[in-house]
Motif scaffolding. Structure first.
Motif, PDB file in Angstrom:
ATOM      1  N   ASP A   9       0.821  -1.216   0.000  1.00 52.87           N
ATOM      2  CA  ASP A   9       0.000   0.000   0.000  1.00 52.87           C
ATOM      3  C   ASP A   9       0.856   1.267   0.000  1.00 52.87           C
ATOM      4  OD1 ASP A   9      -2.408   1.273  -0.221  1.00 52.87           O
ATOM      5  OD2 ASP A   9      -2.891   1.200   1.923  1.00 52.87           O
ATOM      6  N   GLY A  10       1.932   1.216  -0.774  1.00 51.01           N
ATOM      7  CA  GLY A  10       2.786   2.393  -0.926  1.00 51.01           C
ATOM      8  C   GLY A  10       3.711   2.664   0.236  1.00 51.01           C
ATOM      9  N   GLU A  11       3.837   1.726   1.175  1.00 52.70           N
ATOM     10  CA  GLU A  11       4.692   1.934   2.342  1.00 52.70           C
ATOM     11  C   GLU A  11       5.631   0.747   2.538  1.00 52.70           C
ATOM     12  OE1 GLU A  11       2.195   2.580   5.693  1.00 52.70           O
ATOM     13  OE2 GLU A  11       1.416   4.506   4.976  1.00 52.70           O
ATOM     14  N   THR A 169      -3.998  -3.549 -11.044  1.00 54.46           N
ATOM     15  CA  THR A 169      -3.095  -3.447  -9.897  1.00 54.46           C
ATOM     16  C   THR A 169      -2.389  -4.785  -9.735  1.00 54.46           C
ATOM     17  OG1 THR A 169      -4.891  -4.038  -8.371  1.00 54.46           O
ATOM     18  CG2 THR A 169      -4.480  -1.698  -8.764  1.00 54.46           C
ATOM     19  N   GLU A 190       8.082   3.490  -6.956  1.00 50.38           N
ATOM     20  CA  GLU A 190       7.860   4.506  -5.923  1.00 50.38           C
ATOM     21  C   GLU A 190       8.485   5.826  -6.367  1.00 50.38           C
ATOM     22  OE1 GLU A 190       8.300   4.771  -1.089  1.00 50.38           O
ATOM     23  OE2 GLU A 190      10.029   4.034  -2.242  1.00 50.38           O
ATOM     24  N   PRO A 195       0.729   5.543  -7.630  1.00 50.37           N
ATOM     25  CA  PRO A 195      -0.193   5.689  -6.494  1.00 50.37           C
ATOM     26  C   PRO A 195      -0.133   4.495  -5.543  1.00 50.37           C
ATOM     27  CG  PRO A 195      -1.281   6.291  -8.544  1.00 50.37           C
ATOM     28  CD  PRO A 195       0.032   5.687  -8.930  1.00 50.37           C
ATOM     29  N   LYS A 196      -0.497   4.751  -4.301  1.00 54.37           N
ATOM     30  CA  LYS A 196      -0.456   3.717  -3.279  1.00 54.37           C
ATOM     31  C   LYS A 196      -1.389   2.555  -3.632  1.00 54.37           C
ATOM     32  CE  LYS A 196       0.800   6.577   0.705  1.00 54.37           C
ATOM     33  NZ  LYS A 196       0.441   6.970   2.092  1.00 54.37           N
ATOM     34  N   ASN A 200       2.300  -3.946  -5.024  1.00 50.25           N
ATOM     35  CA  ASN A 200       2.689  -4.454  -3.711  1.00 50.25           C
ATOM     36  C   ASN A 200       3.684  -5.593  -3.927  1.00 50.25           C
ATOM     37  OD1 ASN A 200       0.351  -3.137  -1.888  1.00 50.25           O
ATOM     38  ND2 ASN A 200      -0.530  -3.863  -3.811  1.00 50.25           N
TER      39      ASN A 200
END
Length: 480
Positions: A9-11, A169, A190, A195-196, A200
């Motif tokens: 999720d973008g992290e 996605t 990234e 986008p988040k 993944n």
């Protein structure tokens, strides 16, 4: 010691169970990194993130997706040495192979960017009056990809980039031997401003993964590159869940050398086609089928050529043969060599190992009753097989459960086309080795080498849903 986290999720997040495994350098067996491993809860987070992002990403404009993919290409262009270093230390790639792989992906990303504007349908004439009939392609939604260790950056990015170009996605499970390479893909996207949730990356042990991707209804497609054994299991499970799947599996690819060939050129092509990345290539031409009149001279020249190959440190630009990803594979190669020699083959070179390094090996006079003729060695060992004529060569080439790639060396163009149409392989390369790939071509095999195609608009077809839409102009006359 550097530690690598999951990308969800973008992290960048740690494993929810704090499971961290050592990542080994195959050349030295030393630990050079530590990688967080996804738990079942982490996989759920990744799937949920991709599922949430699917609608907004699927509705982005083509030029927006294109721009991100082009920025990713630019970001990678600046990081080629960094990615190549990881490929050398984590995957055992030689310097030349690592630089080639990282550079190839720059063009792959740019090619994928171009596909964003080529997702097209068609208009069709209708048999009904006043009906405008058309087809459109729509994203599937969430796609999960499982990548191999041999070309871990190229083959994983091909799945990711083309899925994103189509508006899907993605959840990437990198190979267990090369998790950091997969995480480098997340770093690139990234940096490009993806986008988040759209991408993944979750290193995960197989026992934890199980059939999570296949069984979860939110995941619409599985794309897998790896062994035929695992691919067969995935395909069976996908069938039970009506899940779309593409499989690029193993190979025992032939290269036919006809008697009119330039022998020196054929030897160069054959050597490249089997000894690139220590033979750990699914499309490696591990079976060299040579017409009888030039068989002996071909074998002599091939043995002379590989005798000069440097085996050792993959960082050295002069090294041709680096380490196998796992030294256990040496035992497989030993078994193949021993069986072939016991049944009458001649060992012209190699057949020995030192740690994870296996000497380039040539077995001459291999016949179909030998294990090495049938089984994928996945190492620097090649079988040279005598063919009576071109028809016998074709018979020997097709005498395999695999059908990924093939090569054909001849100056007879008519014979080349005739044989290429009858070779049971998804790819045929005339006057070349069996190893060839480009970003936009239909890459894939037949028989036990899998099904489906990756590359360019062929991936767009696999990774989208074709929908038929009609517009009734005026009022339709119904029978009741």
């Amino acid at each position: 010691m550097k530690e690598y986290k999951l990308f969800i999720d973008g992290e960048w997040v740690g494993s929810s169970t704090e499971t961290i495994l050592d990542d080994l350098n195959p050349a030295t067996s030393e630990v050079w990194g530590r990688v967080h491993q996804a738990s079942a809860a982490d996989l759920e987070r990744a799937i949920a993130a991709a599922y949430r992002a699917r609608e907004s990403w699927g509705n982005t404009l083509a030029n927006e997706r294109e721009a991100i993919l082009l920025r990713a290409a630019d970001a990678l262009q600046k990081r080629i040495p960094d990615v190549a270093a990881v490929l050398i230390d984590e995957a055992g790639s030689t310097y030349g192979k690592a630089m080639f792989e990282a550079s190839f992906v720059v063009n792959l990303l740019r090619s994928a960017a171009g596909e964003c504007r080529r997702i097209t349908g068609e208009t069709m004439p209708s048999d009904s009056p006043g009906v405008f009939s058309m087809s459109v392609r729509r994203p599937l939604g969430v796609i999960a990809g499982i990548a191999p260790f041999n070309f871990p950056f190229l083959l994983a990015t091909k799945k990711v980039a083309l899925a994103l170009a189509a508006g899907n996605t993605f959840i990437l499970k990198p190979a267990s031997y090369t998790p950091v390479t997969g995480l480098k893909i997340a770093e690139i996207f990234e940096a490009a401003g993806l986008p988040k949730g759209v991408l993944n990356v979750v290193p995960v042990q197989g026992s934890v993964l199980g059939n999570t991707f296949v069984a979860d209804p939110r995941v619409r497609m599985i794309t897998f590159t790896g062994s035929t054994e695992v691919g067969r299991e995935l395909s069976a499970e996908a069938g039970r869940h009506f899940k779309r799947i593409t499989l690029e599996l193993g190979g025992k690819s032939p290269m036919i050398v006809l008697k009119d060939a330039d022998v020196d050129y054929a030897v160069n092509a054959a050597a490249f086609g089997i000894f690139l990345h220590q033979g750990q290539v699914c499309m490696a031409n591990s079976r060299l089928i040579v017409e009888a009149p030039i068989f002996d001279v071909f074998c002599d020249k091939l043995a002379t050529k590989i005798a000069g190959f440097k085996v050792g440190d993959p960082r050295d630009p002069q090294t041709v043969i680096g380490p196998l990803i796992d030294r256990k594979q040496c035992a497989v190669l030993d078994r193949h060599v021993a069986d072939a020699v016991a049944k009458g083959a001649k060992l012209l070179h190699g057949g020995k190992s030192d740690g994870a390094f296996y000497q380039p090996t040539i077995l001459a006079g291999v016949t179909p009753d030998m294990v090495v003729f049938r089984e994928e060695s996945f190492g620097p060992a090649v079988s040279v097989i005598r063919a009576a004529d071109s028809e016998d060569a074709l018979r020997l080439a097709n005498d395999s459960c695999y059908g990924l790639s093939s090569g054909l060396i001849t100056n007879d163009l008519q014979k080349a086309f005739d044989l290429s149409l009858r070779l049971e392989a998804g790819m045929v390369h005339i006057n070349d080795s069996s190893i060839m790939d480009e970003p936009h071509v239909p890459f894939g095999g037949v028989k036990d080498s899998g099904f489906g195609r990756e590359g360019g608009h062929h991936s767009m077809d696999e990774m989208t849903e074709l929908k038929w839409i009609t517009v009734q102009m005026g009022q339709r006359q119904f029978p009741f």
